[in-house]
Motif scaffolding. Structure first.
Motif, PDB file in Angstrom:
ATOM      1  N   LEU A   5       0.834  -1.392  -0.063  1.00  0.00           N
ATOM      2  CA  LEU A   5      -0.171  -0.207   0.442  1.00  0.00           C
ATOM      3  C   LEU A   5       0.561   1.653  -0.006  1.00  0.00           C
ATOM      4  O   LEU A   5       0.476   2.276  -0.673  1.00  0.00           O
ATOM      5  CB  LEU A   5      -1.123   0.050   1.639  1.00  0.00           C
ATOM      6  CG  LEU A   5      -2.279  -1.054   0.693  1.00  0.00           C
ATOM      7  CD1 LEU A   5      -3.235  -1.067   2.421  1.00  0.00           C
ATOM      8  CD2 LEU A   5      -2.973  -0.881   0.071  1.00  0.00           C
ATOM      9  N   LEU A   6       2.047   1.438   0.851  1.00  0.00           N
ATOM     10  CA  LEU A   6       3.143   2.446   0.893  1.00  0.00           C
ATOM     11  C   LEU A   6       3.151   2.235  -0.608  1.00  0.00           C
ATOM     12  O   LEU A   6       3.259   3.860  -1.014  1.00  0.00           O
ATOM     13  CB  LEU A   6       3.851   2.450   2.116  1.00  0.00           C
ATOM     14  CG  LEU A   6       3.837   2.364   3.486  1.00  0.00           C
ATOM     15  CD1 LEU A   6       4.807   1.836   3.984  1.00  0.00           C
ATOM     16  CD2 LEU A   6       3.463   3.858   3.597  1.00  0.00           C
ATOM     17  N   ALA A   7       3.600   1.451  -1.656  1.00  0.00           N
ATOM     18  CA  ALA A   7       4.326   1.209  -2.348  1.00  0.00           C
ATOM     19  C   ALA A   7       3.225   2.394  -3.532  1.00  0.00           C
ATOM     20  O   ALA A   7       3.763   2.769  -4.602  1.00  0.00           O
ATOM     21  CB  ALA A   7       4.717   0.393  -3.802  1.00  0.00           C
ATOM     22  N   LEU A   8       1.973   1.820  -3.578  1.00  0.00           N
ATOM     23  CA  LEU A   8       0.349   2.148  -4.064  1.00  0.00           C
ATOM     24  C   LEU A   8       0.777   3.767  -3.983  1.00  0.00           C
ATOM     25  O   LEU A   8       0.683   5.170  -5.112  1.00  0.00           O
ATOM     26  CB  LEU A   8      -0.311   2.105  -3.986  1.00  0.00           C
ATOM     27  CG  LEU A   8      -0.439   0.273  -4.370  1.00  0.00           C
ATOM     28  CD1 LEU A   8      -1.250  -0.353  -4.379  1.00  0.00           C
ATOM     29  CD2 LEU A   8      -0.200   0.319  -6.732  1.00  0.00           C
ATOM     30  N   VAL A   9       1.172   3.959  -3.271  1.00  0.00           N
ATOM     31  CA  VAL A   9       0.663   5.898  -2.807  1.00  0.00           C
ATOM     32  C   VAL A   9       2.394   6.622  -2.489  1.00  0.00           C
ATOM     33  O   VAL A   9       1.564   7.637  -2.789  1.00  0.00           O
ATOM     34  CB  VAL A   9      -0.658   6.125  -1.541  1.00  0.00           C
ATOM     35  CG1 VAL A   9      -1.918   5.238  -1.721  1.00  0.00           C
ATOM     36  CG2 VAL A   9      -0.060   5.344  -0.193  1.00  0.00           C
ATOM     37  N   ALA A  10       2.924   5.705  -1.608  1.00  0.00           N
ATOM     38  CA  ALA A  10       3.807   7.000  -1.757  1.00  0.00           C
ATOM     39  C   ALA A  10       5.013   6.272  -1.746  1.00  0.00           C
ATOM     40  O   ALA A  10       5.676   5.622  -1.146  1.00  0.00           O
ATOM     41  CB  ALA A  10       3.922   7.631  -0.207  1.00  0.00           C
ATOM     42  N   PHE A  64       8.539   7.936  -0.596  1.00  0.00           N
ATOM     43  CA  PHE A  64       8.808   6.740   0.788  1.00  0.00           C
ATOM     44  C   PHE A  64       9.848   5.903   0.719  1.00  0.00           C
ATOM     45  O   PHE A  64      10.631   5.058   1.261  1.00  0.00           O
ATOM     46  CB  PHE A  64       7.323   6.296   1.233  1.00  0.00           C
ATOM     47  CG  PHE A  64       7.925   6.534   2.466  1.00  0.00           C
ATOM     48  CD1 PHE A  64       8.661   6.859   3.891  1.00  0.00           C
ATOM     49  CD2 PHE A  64       7.780   5.313   3.009  1.00  0.00           C
ATOM     50  CE1 PHE A  64       9.040   6.515   4.996  1.00  0.00           C
ATOM     51  CE2 PHE A  64       8.149   4.651   4.654  1.00  0.00           C
ATOM     52  CZ  PHE A  64       8.531   5.102   5.723  1.00  0.00           C
ATOM     53  N   ILE A  65       9.404   4.848  -0.680  1.00  0.00           N
ATOM     54  CA  ILE A  65       9.669   3.768  -0.801  1.00  0.00           C
ATOM     55  C   ILE A  65      11.878   3.499  -1.414  1.00  0.00           C
ATOM     56  O   ILE A  65      12.218   3.295  -0.369  1.00  0.00           O
ATOM     57  CB  ILE A  65       9.189   3.238  -1.466  1.00  0.00           C
ATOM     58  CG1 ILE A  65       7.864   2.629  -0.631  1.00  0.00           C
ATOM     59  CG2 ILE A  65       9.808   0.974  -1.950  1.00  0.00           C
ATOM     60  CD1 ILE A  65       7.397   1.451   0.252  1.00  0.00           C
ATOM     61  N   ARG A  66      11.264   4.650  -1.532  1.00  0.00           N
ATOM     62  CA  ARG A  66      13.391   4.724  -1.619  1.00  0.00           C
ATOM     63  C   ARG A  66      14.323   5.143  -1.290  1.00  0.00           C
ATOM     64  O   ARG A  66      15.268   5.525  -2.054  1.00  0.00           O
ATOM     65  CB  ARG A  66      12.558   5.697  -3.473  1.00  0.00           C
ATOM     66  CG  ARG A  66      12.187   5.261  -4.249  1.00  0.00           C
ATOM     67  CD  ARG A  66      12.589   6.610  -6.230  1.00  0.00           C
ATOM     68  NE  ARG A  66      11.836   6.050  -6.664  1.00  0.00           N
ATOM     69  CZ  ARG A  66      10.275   5.047  -7.175  1.00  0.00           C
ATOM     70  NH1 ARG A  66       9.799   6.507  -6.915  1.00  0.00           N
ATOM     71  NH2 ARG A  66       9.952   4.722  -8.981  1.00  0.00           N
ATOM     72  N   LEU A  67      13.200   5.773   0.190  1.00  0.00           N
ATOM     73  CA  LEU A  67      14.460   5.893   1.322  1.00  0.00           C
ATOM     74  C   LEU A  67      15.086   4.653   2.075  1.00  0.00           C
ATOM     75  O   LEU A  67      16.158   5.260   2.507  1.00  0.00           O
ATOM     76  CB  LEU A  67      13.307   6.416   2.065  1.00  0.00           C
ATOM     77  CG  LEU A  67      13.183   8.253   2.137  1.00  0.00           C
ATOM     78  CD1 LEU A  67      12.173   8.709   3.491  1.00  0.00           C
ATOM     79  CD2 LEU A  67      13.697   8.882   1.665  1.00  0.00           C
ATOM     80  N   PHE A  68      14.614   3.694   1.151  1.00  0.00           N
ATOM     81  CA  PHE A  68      15.280   2.350   1.562  1.00  0.00           C
ATOM     82  C   PHE A  68      15.994   1.604   0.640  1.00  0.00           C
ATOM     83  O   PHE A  68      16.056   2.152  -0.679  1.00  0.00           O
ATOM     84  CB  PHE A  68      13.988   1.761   2.183  1.00  0.00           C
ATOM     85  CG  PHE A  68      13.339   1.905   2.604  1.00  0.00           C
ATOM     86  CD1 PHE A  68      13.152   1.001   4.071  1.00  0.00           C
ATOM     87  CD2 PHE A  68      12.061   2.539   3.339  1.00  0.00           C
ATOM     88  CE1 PHE A  68      12.110   1.209   5.734  1.00  0.00           C
ATOM     89  CE2 PHE A  68      11.483   2.692   3.828  1.00  0.00           C
ATOM     90  CZ  PHE A  68      11.267   1.600   4.560  1.00  0.00           C
ATOM     91  N   PRO A  69      17.160   0.693   1.422  1.00  0.00           N
ATOM     92  CA  PRO A  69      18.348   0.634   0.460  1.00  0.00           C
ATOM     93  C   PRO A  69      17.467  -0.062  -0.543  1.00  0.00           C
ATOM     94  O   PRO A  69      17.016  -1.037  -0.466  1.00  0.00           O
ATOM     95  CB  PRO A  69      19.171  -0.259   1.576  1.00  0.00           C
ATOM     96  CG  PRO A  69      17.704  -1.016   2.837  1.00  0.00           C
ATOM     97  CD  PRO A  69      17.082   0.181   2.568  1.00  0.00           C
ATOM     98  N   GLY A  70      18.333   0.287  -2.178  1.00  0.00           N
ATOM     99  CA  GLY A  70      18.512  -1.341  -2.578  1.00  0.00           C
ATOM    100  C   GLY A  70      18.457  -2.433  -2.787  1.00  0.00           C
ATOM    101  O   GLY A  70      19.693  -2.775  -2.299  1.00  0.00           O
TER     102      GLY A  70
END
Length: 417
Positions: free
Chosen positions: A130-135, A138-144
């Motif tokens: 859900l976070l990936a859908l709406v924000a 924000f997900i891109r703040l985490f390590p790849g």
């Protein structure tokens, strides 16, 4: 001193961590960058942890005999086909890692703790999804994670997510959505048949996680599970045939309505990729072509050597003609890799596992079909986190089991050949 309940909770906690470790180091997205020997070593360590936590090692002569048959089969096939020693050791380690939980943790207890783990992973993955859908920012703040073509993947601890321009799919902690659906299907089967649908909130979360994988296999198995529920509910009804037929018609109608109402991306993910593959020249490697190749080339390999199989290297070489090395149909790979005896033992295990969920013959057959479909698009040939369920099936031969909850009511069935 710990009380009995405190000691039990601590023991359950150790088993839960061991199950999570077993799944992560054999089935997670990072499995590609984890050396095989580390995966197998940690799989064995997780099994030893279960033994230490439960202080229990119990097996039956039949289970031990079947385990030895599988090991001898692997040895014989590998000698004849010339498989590298490393590959042989990995398979034998996987078999042992799958056996240890069975002899140390009671089936009901393992299932209860397994669903607890999957409930946590499913809930966590839905929040990430859900976070990936709406924000997505924000997900891109985490390590790849490690780089793969066309994928932008981030590691959020107990879940990975691929940020793509078209369709986001819930993959949980697993290497792809198609693998995630297998583990969800096992959890749903446990909730439906062993806990008798009492924990509806859990079923809702597991079902939502299964749907959001947008896996063709997951969706098909999910629909089959829905139909199994209808058959199970009206199994002894006088008008069972009428109700079951009506349910099939209604489900079929709803499938058509929902499918045509979906956005094109979801239509393609669910069914469209199969249609595109069938209408193309089939020379391009896609997720659908890999699955169809997994059927065709595994069958052809089995036909070349039905009794001993073609070995692990032989199976890889068999699918090289398709332009890749992915043999993704586990049931067929049992037979193609190690031959008729090995495949038959695991097929028997699948039947007995289905019988451990229900004593109703038709329902058991459909449950068996659901399990085979769920593993039929992935490679679990030497994956102990999946193989453990089939060893529980073998352990069920000739036995009855107590219902969950600790009472002594017996389920009157026996898994017989």
């Amino acid at each position: 001193m710990f009380s009995h309940s405190s000691a039990t909770r601590m023991s359950d906690g150790v088993v839960a961590i061991a199950i999570l470790v077993l799944m992560y180091f054999t089935s997670s997205y990072n499995i590609v960058i984890i050396p095989g020997w580390i995966s197998m070593l940690l799989s064995l360590v997780s099994g030893v942890a279960m033994v230490l936590a439960t202080k229990r090692v119990r097996t039956s002569p039949l289970l031990l005999c079947l385990f030895l048959v599988l090991c001898c089969n692997v040895f014989l096939t590998s000698i004849v086909t010339g498989d590298p020693l490393k590959e042989v050791v990995i398979v034998l380690s996987a078999l042992l890692a799958a056996l240890i939980p069975v002899v140390s943790v009671d089936f009901w207890r393992y299932c209860r703790i397994y669903t607890d783990v999957m409930q946590f992973l499913a809930g966590y993955s839905l929040v990430v999804y859900l976070l990936a859908l709406v924000a997505p920012s924000f997900i891109r703040l985490f390590p790849g994670t490690y780089w793969r073509p066309t994928l932008e993947t981030y590691n959020l601890g107990f879940a990975f997510i691929n940020l793509r321009t078209k369709l986001l799919r819930n993959m949980g902690v697993f290497w792809e959505p198609g693998a995630y659906q297998t583990f969800l299907v096992f959890a749903i089967l446990i909730e439906v048949f062993l806990f008798h649908r009492r924990r509806k909130g859990r079923l809702l979360i597991l079902g939502a996680a299964l749907l959001t994988t947008w896996s063709t296999t997951g969706i098909l198995v999910g629909l089959l599970l829905t139909y199994i529920l209808v058959i199970d509910k009206y199994y002894h009804s006088r008008v069972a045939i009428i109700r079951i037929t009506m349910a099939a018609a209604i489900i079929g109608f709803l499938i058509g309505v929902i499918y045509f109402a979906l956005p094109p991306e979801l239509q393609y993910s669910a069914v469209g990729k199969i249609v595109v593959y069938l209408q193309s020249d089939r020379s391009q490697t896609t997720s659908a072509s890999v699955r169809f190749d997994g059927i065709f080339y595994a069958l052809r390999a089995f036909g070349r050597s039905p009794f001993l199989g073609v070995g692990q290297e032989g199976l890889r070489e068999a699918v090289l003609e398709a332009g890749h090395t992915m043999a993704t149909n586990t049931p067929l790979n049992w037979f193609a890799t190690f031959g008729l005896v090995y495949g038959s033992v695991f097929l028997l295990a699948t039947f007995c596992l289905a019988r451990s969920f229900t004593a109703k013959p038709l329902v058991a057959f459909l449950v068996m079909l659901a399990i085979l479909l769920s593993i039929g698009t992935e490679q679990y040939l030497r994956n102990p986190s999946v193989m453990v369920f089939f060893f529980y099936g073998l352990a069920a031969i000739g036995k009855s089991r107590c219902r969950p909850g600790g009472n002594q009511e017996r389920i009157q069935w026996r898994c017989v050949m």
